[in-house]
Enzyme design. Structure first.
Site, mmCIF file in Angstrom:
data_model
loop_
_atom_site.group_PDB
_atom_site.id
_atom_site.type_symbol
_atom_site.label_atom_id
_atom_site.label_comp_id
_atom_site.label_asym_id
_atom_site.label_seq_id
_atom_site.Cartn_x
_atom_site.Cartn_y
_atom_site.Cartn_z
ATOM 1 N N LYS A 44 1.954 -1.764 -5.033
ATOM 2 C CA LYS A 44 1.912 -0.302 -5.006
ATOM 3 C C LYS A 44 1.245 0.180 -6.277
ATOM 4 O O LYS A 44 1.306 -0.486 -7.308
ATOM 5 C CB LYS A 44 3.337 0.267 -4.952
ATOM 6 C CG LYS A 44 3.397 1.687 -4.457
ATOM 7 C CD LYS A 44 3.339 1.715 -2.947
ATOM 8 C CE LYS A 44 3.474 3.099 -2.385
ATOM 9 N NZ LYS A 44 3.825 3.024 -0.956
HETATM 10 N N1 GLU Z 1 1.490 4.019 1.428
HETATM 11 C C1 GLU Z 1 1.835 3.597 2.732
HETATM 12 C C2 GLU Z 1 3.207 2.943 2.737
HETATM 13 O O1 GLU Z 1 4.045 3.247 1.916
HETATM 14 C C3 GLU Z 1 0.758 2.754 3.383
HETATM 15 C C4 GLU Z 1 0.468 1.440 2.742
HETATM 16 C C5 GLU Z 1 -0.743 0.716 3.307
HETATM 17 O O2 GLU Z 1 -1.271 1.151 4.308
HETATM 18 O O3 GLU Z 1 -1.131 -0.286 2.700
HETATM 19 O O4 GLU Z 1 3.557 2.177 3.591
#
Ligand code: GLU
Length: 477
Positions: A107
């Site tokens: 993240k």
């Molecule tokens: N930010 C989104 C999540 O928390 C998508 C993550 C992604 O598509 O890699 O799942």
């Protein structure tokens, strides 16, 4: 967001993890290896804006590399901090394992109020942040693939992809370095709606299971169910729109940052969204509903389903005892603290956990990544072949009917629907639906088959941790 007397977001995730591993048979070493966040890179960089140098702080955290690339969004918010990014990275690990997307968890975040900057300024900032991550392989099609999260969207992803390709001009797979791009820049149909769509598919699957509904004291289908939604951002908006327009649900309250809109007869989500677009993101003044200033109090309203789709930690030890919804589906990441979760479980509230409920986003990100690596749109080879086979069947039926004088006529609309081969959007939705159903079944199997698991969150962790541990074992750990 830290709340007095409660663990931080990352501690909360760890405590939930601990609750599940206690019921598993992992060696303490492996358990610790899976729990910890592998690395967090902090970057501070300067950008010359409005005649002076502004310094920004950003993070990219890698929780687990049992599979690579690692995957997870990039968040733009002033509240971003290391604890939060690490908690979200851990959730990505478990989420990817649960829905079987072949990724580790990661993240990113940038401490910034995106509304405080003009578009060209945001582009400069995003490109500079991306540059810092790209040069350390923290954005890379084979190693680390970001996506949108709070405060970012297609536009930012397109800038990141372009920045990567400028720095790696001969990488034929360059576009796969990030997902959530607009379709014209290598994205895929259905990615923007994906997380909200996934929430809808998750609820549909839940409502197919009589035993599960009964645990929440609910019965029947989704039609007529009263829903309270917190947050009309990308996820909350799509979930509420689809559930009300396609499944007959009534959205009785929408909670936003400047209050809540309430209407027992059901709100028109598209109308509210249009209002917000025209009024700088505010719901104030919307004529078709009652405004309640203390928006968060609506979390405690009578309803059948509560959908927190805003941010973490909004349901906690203090307000959990007053929550009346028998079913909560966590569209946001971490909306319920560890303490809040305990109280709600004791009350018999059923919680469909974040790592499952909002996994639609990463699922469709996976499809986009595969599309980028295969350099071809889904359905391009099969669509017309499928159509001509269907045409053959219809022609044959019509010929038989005419030859034998049977007088058969196909029902109105059938021919059009049946003859149309699936395009990219239909295939994406079908893959997402299948993913949400399969993952739900895996979770519920554990929930129902083990006497020591009394909630879906613990079941989800058990499934995910089991899969991650198998991956580590095959790597020799
Ligand atoms: N930010 C989104 C999540 O928390 C998508 C993550 C992604 O598509 O890699 O799942």
């Amino acid at each position: 967001m830290e709340r007095k007397g409660e663990p931080t977001f990352r501690e909360s995730v760890d405590l939930m993890f601990n609750r599940a591993v206690k019921l598993m048979d992992l060696s303490p070493g492996l358990e610790q290896k899976i729990r910890v966040c592998n690395s967090t890179y902090t970057v501070r960089f300067g950008v010359r804006l409005r005649g002076k140098i502004e310094t920004f702080t950003g993070y990219r955290s890698v929780h687990s590399e049992h599979m690579e690339p690692v995957k997870g969004g990039i968040r733009y918010a002033l509240s971003v901090n290391q604890d939060e990014v690490e908690a979200l990275a851990a959730l990505m690990t478990y989420k990817c394992a649960l829905v079987e997307t072949p990724f580790g968890g990661s993240k990113g975040g940038l401490c910034i109020d995106p509304r405080a900057w003009e578009e060209d300024e945001l582009e400069q900032i995003t490109r500079r942040f991306a540059y810092e991550l790209i040069k350390r392989d923290l954005i890379h099609p084979a190693q680390n693939v970001p996506a949108p999260d709070m405060g970012t969207g297609e536009r930012e992803m397109a800038w990141i992809a372009d920045q990567y390709m400028r720095m790696n001009t001969t990488d034929i797979n360059g576009r796969a370095c990030v997902t959530g791009k607009p379709p014209h820049a290598g994205g895929i149909q259905g990615r923007v709606e994906a997380t909200g769509r996934g929430v809808q598919y998750a609820l549909r699957e839940f409502f197919r299971q009589s035993e599960d509904k009964a645990k929440a004291g609910l019965s029947g289908g989704l039609d007529g169910k009263r829903i309270v939604v917190q947050g009309l951002g990308n996820v909350g908006y799509h979930a509420a729109k689809f559930l009300s327009e396609e499944d007959g649900c009534k959205i009785t309250a929408v909670i936003e940052r400047d209050g809540a809109l309430v209407d027992d007869k059901g709100l028109n989500i598209e109308d509210i969204r249009q209002w917000m677009v025209k009024h700088g993101g505010s719901i104030k003044g919307y004529p078709q509903a009652t405004l309640v200033e203390d928006g968060a109090s609506l979390l405690e309203a009578e309803c059948d389903i509560l959908i927190p789709a805003a941010m973490e930690g909004v349901i906690h030890r203090e307000n959990a005892p007053r929550i009346k919804a028998p079913l909560i589906i966590e569209a946001a990441n971490g909306p319920i603290t560890f303490g809040g979760d305990e109280i709600l479980r004791q009350k018999g509230c059923v919680i469909i956990p974040d790592m499952y409920a909002n996994a639609g986003g990463v699922t469709v990100s996976y499809f986009e990544w595969v599309k980028n690596l295969s350099h071809i749109r889904f359905g391009r080879m099969q669509r017309r072949a499928e159509e001509s086979r269907h045409q053959m069947l219809v022609d044959e039926l019509e010929r038989l009917s005419a030859d034998k004088g049977l007088g058969w006529t196909l029902s109105p609309g059938f021919k059009d629907k049946y003859l149309r081969g699936a395009g990219e959007l239909e295939l994406v939705r079908s893959g997402l639906d299948d993913t949400m159903r399969t993952a739900y079944q895996a979770m519920r199997e554990v929930w129902h088959s083990r006497g020591d698991v009394d909630d879906l969150r613990t079941a989800a962790y058990i499934v995910s941790i089991g899969r991650v541990s198998l991956a580590y074992q095959s790597k020799g750990l």
